[in-house]
Design a protein around this motif. Structure first.
Motif, PDB file in Angstrom:
ATOM      1  N   SER A   1       0.847  -1.198   0.000  1.00 16.66           N
ATOM      2  CA  SER A   1       0.000   0.000   0.000  1.00 16.66           C
ATOM      3  C   SER A   1       0.883   1.250   0.000  1.00 16.66           C
ATOM      4  O   SER A   1       2.090   1.178   0.244  1.00 16.66           O
TER       5      SER A   1
ATOM      6  N   ILE B   1       3.053   4.442   0.419  1.00 14.76           N
ATOM      7  CA  ILE B   1       4.444   4.809   0.130  1.00 14.76           C
ATOM      8  C   ILE B   1       5.256   3.566  -0.260  1.00 14.76           C
ATOM      9  O   ILE B   1       6.055   3.588  -1.204  1.00 14.76           O
TER      10      ILE B   1
ATOM     11  N   ASP C   1       4.525  -7.973   3.603  1.00 11.43           N
ATOM     12  CA  ASP C   1       3.393  -7.169   4.089  1.00 11.43           C
ATOM     13  C   ASP C   1       2.390  -8.097   4.761  1.00 11.43           C
ATOM     14  O   ASP C   1       2.135  -9.193   4.254  1.00 11.43           O
TER      15      ASP C   1
ATOM     16  N   CYS D   1       9.529  -0.055   5.578  1.00  2.49           N
ATOM     17  CA  CYS D   1       8.485   0.948   5.308  1.00  2.49           C
ATOM     18  C   CYS D   1       7.177   0.640   6.030  1.00  2.49           C
ATOM     19  O   CYS D   1       6.383   1.539   6.272  1.00  2.49           O
TER      20      CYS D   1
ATOM     21  N   TYR E   1       3.739   6.625  18.692  1.00  2.00           N
ATOM     22  CA  TYR E   1       4.234   6.435  17.316  1.00  2.00           C
ATOM     23  C   TYR E   1       5.470   7.317  17.088  1.00  2.00           C
ATOM     24  O   TYR E   1       6.487   6.872  16.545  1.00  2.00           O
TER      25      TYR E   1
ATOM     26  N   LYS F   1       9.285   6.344  15.967  1.00  2.00           N
ATOM     27  CA  LYS F   1       9.952   6.876  14.772  1.00  2.00           C
ATOM     28  C   LYS F   1      11.245   7.602  15.154  1.00  2.00           C
ATOM     29  O   LYS F   1      12.254   7.491  14.454  1.00  2.00           O
TER      30      LYS F   1
ATOM     31  N   THR G   1       1.329  12.598   4.473  1.00  2.00           N
ATOM     32  CA  THR G   1       1.308  12.046   3.112  1.00  2.00           C
ATOM     33  C   THR G   1      -0.061  11.442   2.822  1.00  2.00           C
ATOM     34  O   THR G   1      -0.616  10.719   3.660  1.00  2.00           O
TER      35      THR G   1
ATOM     36  N   THR H   1      -2.137   8.958   1.978  1.00  2.00           N
ATOM     37  CA  THR H   1      -2.177   7.488   1.836  1.00  2.00           C
ATOM     38  C   THR H   1      -3.352   6.980   2.672  1.00  2.00           C
ATOM     39  O   THR H   1      -3.936   7.733   3.457  1.00  2.00           O
TER      40      THR H   1
END
Ligand SMILES: NC(=O)c1ccc[n+]([C@@H]2O[C@H](COP(=O)([O-])OP(=O)(O)OC[C@H]3O[C@@H](n4cnc5c(N)ncnc54)[C@H](O)[C@@H]3O)[C@@H](O)[C@H]2O)c1
Length: 254
Positions: free
Chosen positions: A19, A21, A40, A93, A158, A162, A191, A193
């Motif tokens: 999915s 990016i 994935d 990713c 989160y 990161k 982004t 998505t």
């Protein structure tokens, strides 16, 4: 030929390629001649990306794997190596988040977020890096988030993961610098998505961000693959331990 040296025939493992990016990066890497192994947990999303790459004449294989499961990651990477040979590139990713202020969150949610966004990339990196270290060759690119560089309301745990990926990548980059292996981080701003759409169900955040982002729009998946391809290529051979934001100017780091 785009002229990025070293990507043709390169076996690359990429997580989250089903999915957003990750899919855009997978398509581009295959277009550059890399042989892409997609890990994935959404097996059908991964299979769709694999099919799109094959239809365009590229090489890809998809594995339905949850990156929080170390043994499953090991099995998928070994299966990929059995088909394509030793892994020379890794793109971390896969990621996930749900909007919640810290005071409204609980340890169960923290564990889920940490498992996917921090432990998952550690699992995949350990499995792939141990083989790269033996071969003294490899490049790793992890997709972090500007939430981890500048903070983001509703994303504290989160963001901690990161930021952790940035610190982890710099530390392992130091450990591996004399062994032919580089680690770098690409740090997206907001982004467009499916992940962002879930986070911003009302669409209000997107509107506010379009006003705040100097370039006047959210990022799109296609804003990332060129940079990731570059960092995996021989053009980036002397670059390690770096984090680059792709955010339309929303964040600017010295
Ligand atoms: N969209 C944004 O605004 C944004 C901003 C900053 C950073 N990022 C980061 O970019 C990366 C890609 O996100 P996206 O926006 O394309 O999201 P997306 O939801 O479109 O894609 C994420 C993919 O990761 C997979 N995935 C999630 N958890 C997994 C697991 N445990 N094991 C295996 N696969 C798993 C999903 O199935 C999905 O295919 C993530 O690391 C995300 O944190 C996104």
């Amino acid at each position: 030929m785009t002229g990025l040296r070293g990507l043709t025939g390169m076996p690359v493992v990429l997580t989250g390629g089903g999915s957003g990016i990750g899919r855009a990066i997978a398509l581009r890497l295959a277009d550059e001649g890399a042989r892409v192994g997609i890990l994935d947990r959404d097996a059908s999303g991964g299979a769709e990306t694999e099919a799109a790459i094959r239809a365009a004449g590229g090489v890809a294989s998809a594995y339905g794997v949850d990156i929080t499961d170390y043994a499953a990651v090991e099995a998928a990477v070994e299966a990929f190596i059995g088909v394509e040979g030793e892994v020379r590139g890794l793109v971390n990713c896969a990621g996930w988040d749900v909007a919640s202020d810290f005071l409204d969150s609980d340890p169960e949610l923290w564990r889920k977020v940490i498992d996917i966004n921090l432990v998952g990339p550690l699992n995949v990196t350990k499995v792939v890096l141990s083989r790269m270290a033996r071969a003294e060759a490899g490049r790793i690119v992890s997709i972090a988030s500007d939430a981890g560089r500048v903070g983001s309301s509703g994303e504290s745990v989160y963001a901690a993961c990161k930021g952790g990926i940035v610190a982890f990548s710099k530390s392992v980059a130091r450990e591996m610098a004399r062994r032919g292996i580089s680690l770098n981080v690409v740090s997206p701003g907001p982004t467009d998505t499916p992940l962002f759409a879930d986070f911003d169900a009302s669409g209000r955040l997107a509107k506010a961000l379009e006003r705040a982002i100097p370039m006047g729009r959210l990022a799109r998946p296609d804003d990332f693959p060129g940079l990731v391809a570059f960092l995996l290529s021989d053009e980036a051979a002397f670059i390690t331990g770096q984090t680059i934001s792709v955010s339309g100017g929303l964040t600017m780091h010295g």
